[in-house]
Motif scaffolding. Structure first.
Motif, mmCIF file in Angstrom:
data_model
loop_
_atom_site.group_PDB
_atom_site.id
_atom_site.type_symbol
_atom_site.label_atom_id
_atom_site.label_comp_id
_atom_site.label_asym_id
_atom_site.label_seq_id
_atom_site.Cartn_x
_atom_site.Cartn_y
_atom_site.Cartn_z
ATOM 1 N N GLY A 1 -0.849 -33.145 -9.161
ATOM 2 C CA GLY A 1 -2.036 -32.281 -9.296
ATOM 3 C C GLY A 1 -3.206 -32.925 -8.595
ATOM 4 O O GLY A 1 -3.360 -34.140 -8.597
ATOM 5 N N ILE B 1 5.453 -16.164 -7.085
ATOM 6 C CA ILE B 1 4.357 -15.881 -6.155
ATOM 7 C C ILE B 1 4.884 -15.249 -4.887
ATOM 8 O O ILE B 1 4.266 -14.337 -4.321
ATOM 9 N N LEU C 1 0.404 -3.269 1.836
ATOM 10 C CA LEU C 1 -0.512 -3.399 2.959
ATOM 11 C C LEU C 1 0.067 -2.750 4.211
ATOM 12 O O LEU C 1 -0.626 -2.003 4.912
ATOM 13 N N THR C 2 1.340 -3.014 4.474
ATOM 14 C CA THR C 2 1.964 -2.415 5.652
ATOM 15 C C THR C 2 1.962 -0.900 5.547
ATOM 16 O O THR C 2 1.646 -0.189 6.496
ATOM 17 N N ASP D 1 8.658 -26.627 2.864
ATOM 18 C CA ASP D 1 7.950 -27.361 1.817
ATOM 19 C C ASP D 1 8.904 -28.268 1.050
ATOM 20 O O ASP D 1 8.598 -29.418 0.732
ATOM 21 N N VAL E 1 9.196 -21.029 4.930
ATOM 22 C CA VAL E 1 8.080 -21.862 4.480
ATOM 23 C C VAL E 1 8.475 -22.637 3.230
ATOM 24 O O VAL E 1 8.187 -23.832 3.089
ATOM 25 N N LEU F 1 10.319 -15.272 6.596
ATOM 26 C CA LEU F 1 9.221 -16.211 6.805
ATOM 27 C C LEU F 1 8.940 -17.013 5.548
ATOM 28 O O LEU F 1 8.821 -18.243 5.585
ATOM 29 N N MET F 2 8.883 -16.309 4.415
ATOM 30 C CA MET F 2 8.562 -17.030 3.180
ATOM 31 C C MET F 2 9.673 -17.984 2.791
ATOM 32 O O MET F 2 9.403 -19.081 2.283
ATOM 33 N N ILE G 1 1.240 -13.355 3.469
ATOM 34 C CA ILE G 1 1.175 -11.899 3.592
ATOM 35 C C ILE G 1 0.707 -11.517 4.994
ATOM 36 O O ILE G 1 1.294 -10.657 5.656
ATOM 37 N N ALA H 1 3.747 -11.745 -3.258
ATOM 38 C CA ALA H 1 3.336 -11.623 -1.854
ATOM 39 C C ALA H 1 4.169 -10.559 -1.146
ATOM 40 O O ALA H 1 3.658 -9.777 -0.341
ATOM 41 N N ASN I 1 -4.195 -26.928 -7.039
ATOM 42 C CA ASN I 1 -2.942 -26.210 -6.853
ATOM 43 C C ASN I 1 -3.079 -24.711 -6.924
ATOM 44 O O ASN I 1 -2.473 -23.977 -6.148
ATOM 45 N N LEU J 1 1.461 -32.719 -4.381
ATOM 46 C CA LEU J 1 1.824 -31.426 -4.959
ATOM 47 C C LEU J 1 2.077 -31.492 -6.449
ATOM 48 O O LEU J 1 1.831 -30.534 -7.162
ATOM 49 N N GLY K 1 2.855 -7.352 -1.970
ATOM 50 C CA GLY K 1 1.606 -7.194 -1.228
ATOM 51 C C GLY K 1 1.850 -6.763 0.205
ATOM 52 O O GLY K 1 1.169 -5.889 0.743
ATOM 53 N N VAL K 2 2.870 -7.361 0.816
ATOM 54 C CA VAL K 2 3.200 -6.991 2.195
ATOM 55 C C VAL K 2 3.574 -5.519 2.264
ATOM 56 O O VAL K 2 3.145 -4.779 3.160
ATOM 57 N N ALA L 1 9.111 -5.152 8.233
ATOM 58 C CA ALA L 1 8.054 -6.020 7.698
ATOM 59 C C ALA L 1 8.559 -6.749 6.463
ATOM 60 O O ALA L 1 8.327 -7.951 6.289
ATOM 61 N N TYR M 1 11.099 -9.400 7.522
ATOM 62 C CA TYR M 1 10.439 -10.506 8.187
ATOM 63 C C TYR M 1 9.701 -11.379 7.193
ATOM 64 O O TYR M 1 9.726 -12.606 7.286
ATOM 65 N N SER M 2 9.056 -10.733 6.210
ATOM 66 C CA SER M 2 8.319 -11.545 5.242
ATOM 67 C C SER M 2 9.291 -12.354 4.405
ATOM 68 O O SER M 2 9.029 -13.506 4.051
ATOM 69 N N ALA N 1 3.308 -11.932 7.625
ATOM 70 C CA ALA N 1 4.495 -11.083 7.576
ATOM 71 C C ALA N 1 4.249 -9.701 8.159
ATOM 72 O O ALA N 1 5.188 -9.039 8.574
#
Lengths: 308, 540, 267
Positions: free
Chosen positions: A305, A11, A22-23, A288, A284, A280-281, C105, A15, C93, A302, A18-19, A273, A276-277, C108
């Motif tokens: 479920g 995932i 989008l950027t 977690d 995170v 950041l990810m 996203i 993402a 989930n 988590l 996706g960044v 970008a 940085y992503s 970032a």
């Protein structure tokens, strides 16, 4: 657990992509480009520069060209500094910013947790007042005050620039103090609430001392917002580093965050970008993982479920 | 609450022990000999003289390279790499004999170095922003646009030490243009061995022929240049090391006040306005700049399509108070486009401030347009945010409100967005400036010659103005040329597509130990003749 | 005791905000270039700024703007953040992963890009400023809320509510939210100053409240270079933000403690 981790990494990868898209589309939506300057160029020169960088091609062509470059690991050259490669810019400034950010992170966490634990032991609400005052001061104000008081007036530390450990103190403290205060406050409030929970009162009635209750029980439960905050903390330190690097003349990546967008240096913006992503990810994800390790309730939520 | 008051008062008292003396006065005693430290707001873009654009890059290039001729501190143009100049009778052929000069890698400077550099700039598809400055050369424009051949460009090396240049038409100020960085040579022998893309990627390994060579460059941090022992005039270079320290303007001031910098200010950085307010005038120096600040007026949109309204706005501006209290660096207020040093139009009315006449003209203009105050479209003044423009804009906003009763809004515009809007004509009033490339009034006036030339952006074009400028460029003697240019400027100011504000100055601060650094009105810093005086005692 | 101090501070701020402009003989945009950079005196209680405008009036107007922008932006941030975070935690989930990836996203993308996009799309003004503050400010709240609700999800009352068949909204409003009050209030009270100062960062980029209005954050940012010479221009607006924040916090704390007492007496 491994399954969860693998899914999570997949995932993150999506993402990441996706960044990128989008950027890419957003920056081409912004008006202006890297060649528009105060002292304007004749129309022909301006168009020629745009043509050289393929800015007059349709977006899909530019995108595929850029993707082709990235896949080979080459992020291209900066539009504003035509003889600097993007990789060079990032590799020169990233270690400095990373080190600054990491130190600030550690100091913020230590300050926050340390002061919160002490404050809980003494049960004095003055701590709330102090943290509020600190948090209501922006980074540039703290930086300017520190620089003026500690470097210019009292001359305890050097004014600016980077290299020796003395030059590190003021920038790190400037970056760390507000997030540290925020974290400390979060922790303090949660600890206070946890200590009123039934299990804490039970343990207290058994005769365990305050310290024991704190460290063995309440802390683990109260930690979750603090750990969840580590993600936004990284973001805050990254944006704060722009100001700190400007004030203390540190050649880090933070300045490029804003400068690259303001000067419309497209290759640099995309590279930053993505970088940085990634950071950041990762943060995170790490937070977690830390939360899972510390707080059993989190683990339960988590993994077992959640029924919908 | 009491805690706060205490902190506040303590803070104010503490910082009230202000720096009352000049920051220039404080000097540490152990300054290394021959070291000059300069602050720069941003890094130079490149060390390739063909691609240079902004003033920081050009300043660095003038340290590292030298061209055929050099602009000396007294303003004259003297031969540099060229030892002699021969101009033909019709002033279109220049023959240069080169002296014995060497690159920093030991190779000699030959005529081919210039030919190579200029021809690559003019090759179709090479991204050189300032290529248009080479257009006086014969065949240059057609080669660049792809319609002509590179061989047809009017520059060739008749032998290793002789360079011949042919111009399209006679140009009296060509030698001045030759001293600018776009005309610097590139070591052709070295360059031909390296692929074009990677030539200047490693600035420390590039050969230089100027007074200094690059020793070290840490991006965004510092840049170090040392004296070039291969430089032909090395015995006149007294500095050993020049260090550029990249810092933002406030930090540069702090570093300067602690004697970690010897020079700060224009053109490489800017002295913050609050510093100028606090210090006495003797603490910083100013040099007149060859540039003018003005407001562009979009003549396509009402109410500014009426010339009386434009003039009314110009008459309502109190330029003197702006330069006295806001910009504070001895800028002369002006109502002309061309600086007064050219002596083009010696009008006495440089202030052009007449509130009564402004109101009258405004009312006349509005009557002609048949607009009332309610029907007035929202008037905006666009500028990209920086301290000085922000203050000037607010002062102008207040002045127009008090004199004309017009509410001008100042929408916050981001820099590139502002520039894009100006280029597309999406604005009403915008802050603008023009700094000359060479000392010539034509350089200013032709900015507004054509509507779509990329530099005008006001939508104003006047056939009579165009013809006056064309006649001036054909003029045979300087007097008639000056007269024609003077008429053109008067026409421009009557039509008022711009509202001139003040002429530029460069303001900087330097430590007393720094001597003979020359800053020309075109903004070129010259370190060649600079030297550092040794001080025995420290004045605090 | 805390509440008393908090109320006094709030009253002072309120007084300044409402009546500051009225009791001052100066207008907030009256430029007097001869009187610039004057220290606090009886003519100008807080001194003057770099264009000679009276700081007392400017601070009153700036405090009003800052508080309005800060509170509205922080409130919207918290609203979106709470709903997003709680939904992510409660809805299973898959949805959790999707929602958190959206946040990843959004977080970032360089913030400057988002603000300039907003500047292009919206007219400059207070609404666009608030939009720019909200566009990424809700992320912190969402993350904190999600992690907090994940710990609640395994608590007895939530599990039992779900077993009984309570719907999503019922669980959210009756069980999750009341138990998240302290985290929501803490974050809300600390998001407000962040919003106020993010606005000054926006003005550096070009998207801020148009002059001659100025928020306190912008006044602070513009006076940074004046710190060694005219410190009142920097310290006074900054102090007022701290005073206002302190007032909110003290009152918020008192309100929260009252809530807590009520909760305690129920269990």
């Amino acid at each position: 657990m491994i399954g969860w981790l693998c899914r999570r990494l997949m995932i993150m990868l999506m993402a990441f992509v996706g960044v990128f898209f989008l950027t890419f589309f957003l920056i081409h939506f912004l008006p202006g480009d890297a060649f528009l300057n105060e002292q304007s160029l004749p129309e022909a020169s301006y168009n020629e520069l745009r043509h050289h960088w393929q800015l007059d091609e349709p977006l899909s062509v530019q995108l595929s060209h850029y993707l082709g470059l990235i896949v080979q690991g080459d992020f291209g050259r900066s539009m504003v500094y035509p003889d600097w490669t993007i990789s060079e810019i990032i590799l020169n400034s990233l270690p400095i910013s990373a080190f600054l950010g990491f130190c600030a992170l550690c100091v913020a966490v230590l300050l926050g947790i340390g002061t919160a634990l002490l404050a809980t032991l003494w049960r004095h609400d003055l701590y709330l007042v102090i943290t509020t005052c600190i948090v209501s001061m922006p980074v540039f104000l703290v930086g300017a005050l520190f620089q003026y008081l500690f470097a210019i007036e009292w001359e305890w530390f050097p004014v600016a620039r980077w290299g020796s450990w003395q030059q590190m103190v003021l920038p790190v403290m400037t970056l760390a103090i507000a997030p540290g205060a925020f974290m400390g406050r979060l922790l303090y409030v949660r600890l206070r609430a946890e200590l009123k929970e039934p299990y804490a009162r039970f343990v207290e009635s058994k005769g365990l001392s305050d310290y024991a209750i704190l460290f063995r029980h309440a802390f683990r439960n109260a930690c979750s917002p603090v750990i969840a905050y580590l993600g936004p903390l990284t973001a805050q330190i990254a944006t704060g580093s722009f100001v700190v690097e400007k004030i203390f003349a540190i050649p880090g990546l933070g300045q490029w965050f804003v400068l690259s967008v303001m000067s419309r240096d497209y290759p640099l913006i995309i590279a930053i970008a993505l970088l940085y992503s990634l950071i950041l990810m990762t943060c995170v994800l790490l937070s977690d993982l830390a939360a899972l390790w510390i707080n059993p309730r989190y683990r339960h939520a988590l993994f077992r479920g959640v029924p919908t | 609450m009491p805690k706060f008051l205490f902190l506040l008062i303590a803070g104010i008292c503490l910082v009230s022990c202000q720096q009352s003396s000049c920051p220039s006065a404080f000097m540490k005693p152990d300054h290394p000999a021959g070291l000059l430290r300069v602050s720069s707001e941003s890094d130079p873009e490149t060390v390739d003289p063909r691609k240079a654009r902004n003033i920081n890059t050009m300043t660095l290039l003038r340290m590292l390279y030298e061209g055929l001729v050099r602009a000396e501190p007294d303003g004259s143009i003297k031969p540099a790499i060229a030892s002699s100049i021969d101009i033909s009778a019709d002033q279109t052929v220049y023959t240069f004999k080169l002296r014995e000069a060497f690159w920093s890698n030991g190779e000699p400077v030959v005529a081919d170095d210039f030919v190579y550099a200029w021809k690559t700039i003019l090759s179709y598809g090479f991204a050189a922003p300032n290529a248009y400055q080479l257009y006086p050369l014969k065949g240059a424009q057609t080669a660049k646009e792809g319609t002509g051949f590179a061989d047809a460009i009017g520059v060739f090396a008749s032998n290793a030490k002789t360079l011949v240049i042919e111009l399209e038409k006679p140009m009296p100020e060509f030698l001045q243009l030759l001293s600018t960085p776009i005309y610097f040579p590139v070591n052709s022998q070295w360059a031909r061995d390296i692929d074009d893309e990677t030539k200047f990627l490693n600035p420390l390994e590039v050969p230089y022929n100027g007074p200094f060579v690059l020793k070290n460059w840490n991006h965004q941090e510092e840049l170090t240049a040392v004296k070039n022992s291969h430089y032909w005039d090395a015995e006149n270079v007294k500095l050993q090391t020049v260090q550029w320290i990249m810092a933002d303007n406030n930090t540069a001031m702090q570093l300067f006040s602690k004697d970690e910098l010897d020079w700060t200010g224009s053109p490489l950085s800017t002295i913050p306005l609050d510093v100028l307010s606090a210090l006495s005038k003797g603490c910083f120096e100013t040099v007149p700049a060859d540039g003018v600040f003005f407001l562009r007026v979009n003549t396509q949109n009402a109410p500014f399509d009426n010339v009386k309204v434009r003039q009314a706005f110009s008459l309502a501006v109190d330029r003197q108070s702006i330069v006295d209290y806001i910009t504070q660096a001895n800028q002369p207020p002006t109502a002309h486009l061309v600086p007064r040093s050219y002596g083009l139009n010696d009008s006495n009315n440089d202030l052009n401030y007449d509130p009564k006449r402004a109101v009258q003209m405004y009312q006349d203009g509005m009557a002609e347009l048949e607009l009332t105050k309610q029907g007035l479209p929202p008037i905006t003044l666009c500028y990209s945010y920086n301290d000085r423009d922000h203050k000037i804009a607010q002062a102008l906003q207040r002045q127009w409100k008090t004199v004309l009763g017009v509410d001008v809004t100042l929408p916050n515009c981001e820099m590139k967005m502002t520039l894009d809007n100006i280029r597309k004509g999406n604005y009403m009033l915008a802050r603008g400036a023009w700094f000359a490339d060479i000392h010539d009034p034509m350089n200013y006036l032709e900015v507004f010659k054509l509507k779509n030339n990329g530099t005008n952006n006001t939508g104003w074009e006047n056939p009579k103005y165009v013809s006056l400028l064309n006649q001036a460029s054909e003029a045979k003697d300087t007097d008639s040329r000056k007269k024609l240019l003077s008429q053109a400027e008067e026409l421009l100011l009557e039509e008022a597509p711009i509202i001139p504000l003040f002429e530029g100055t460069f303001s900087y601060m330097k430590k007393p130990r720094v001597r003979d650094v020359f800053l020309s009105s075109l903004g070129y810093l010259d370190f060649k003749y600079a030297w550092i005086a040794q001080y025995v005692e420290v004045r605090k | 005791m805390k509440a008393v101090v908090g109320l006094i501070l709030l009253a002072i701020c309120f007084f300044l905000v409402c009546f500051g402009n009225l009791i001052s003989p100066y207008s907030y945009d009256a430029i007097d270039l001869m009187a610039r950079n004057e220290p606090p005196s009886w003519q100008h209680l807080f001194g003057t700024d770099d264009l000679g405008r009276d700081l007392f009036t400017r601070v009153a107007q700036g405090l009003r703007l800052s508080l309005f922008i800060g509170c509205v932006a922080a409130a919207i941030d918290c609203l979106i953040g709470v709903v997003w975070g709680a939904s992510a935690a409660l809805l299973g989930n898959r949805i959790d992963t999707l929602m958190m990836s959206c946040i990843d996203i959004l977080a970032a993308i360089p913030y400057s890009i988002l603000t300039i996009v907003l500047l292009v799309v919206m007219d400059p003004g207070i609404i666009s400023v608030i939009a720019a503050l909200v566009v990424s400010g809700w992320i912190t709240m969402a993350r904190l809320m999600r992690s907090h609700v994940l710990t609640l999800v395994s608590k007895e009352y939530v599990i039992s509510a779900r077993l009984v068949g309570a719907g999503f909204f019922r669980v959210l409003f009756r069980h999750v939210l009341p138990n998240s009050v302290e985290i929501i209030t803490t974050t809300l009270l600390l998001t407000i100053p962040q919003a106020i100062f993010l606005e000054s960062f926006l003005s550096f980029l070009g998207l801020g409240v148009p002059p001659p209005f100025a928020s306190l954050g912008r006044m602070v940012q513009e006076s940074l270079s004046a710190l060694p010479y005219f410190p009142w221009r920097l310290l006074i607006p900054a102090a007022w933000i701290s005073i206002a924040m302190l007032a909110f916090n003290l009152i918020g704390e008192q309100w929260y403690e009252k809530l807590e007492c009520r909760n305690d007496s129920l269990t």
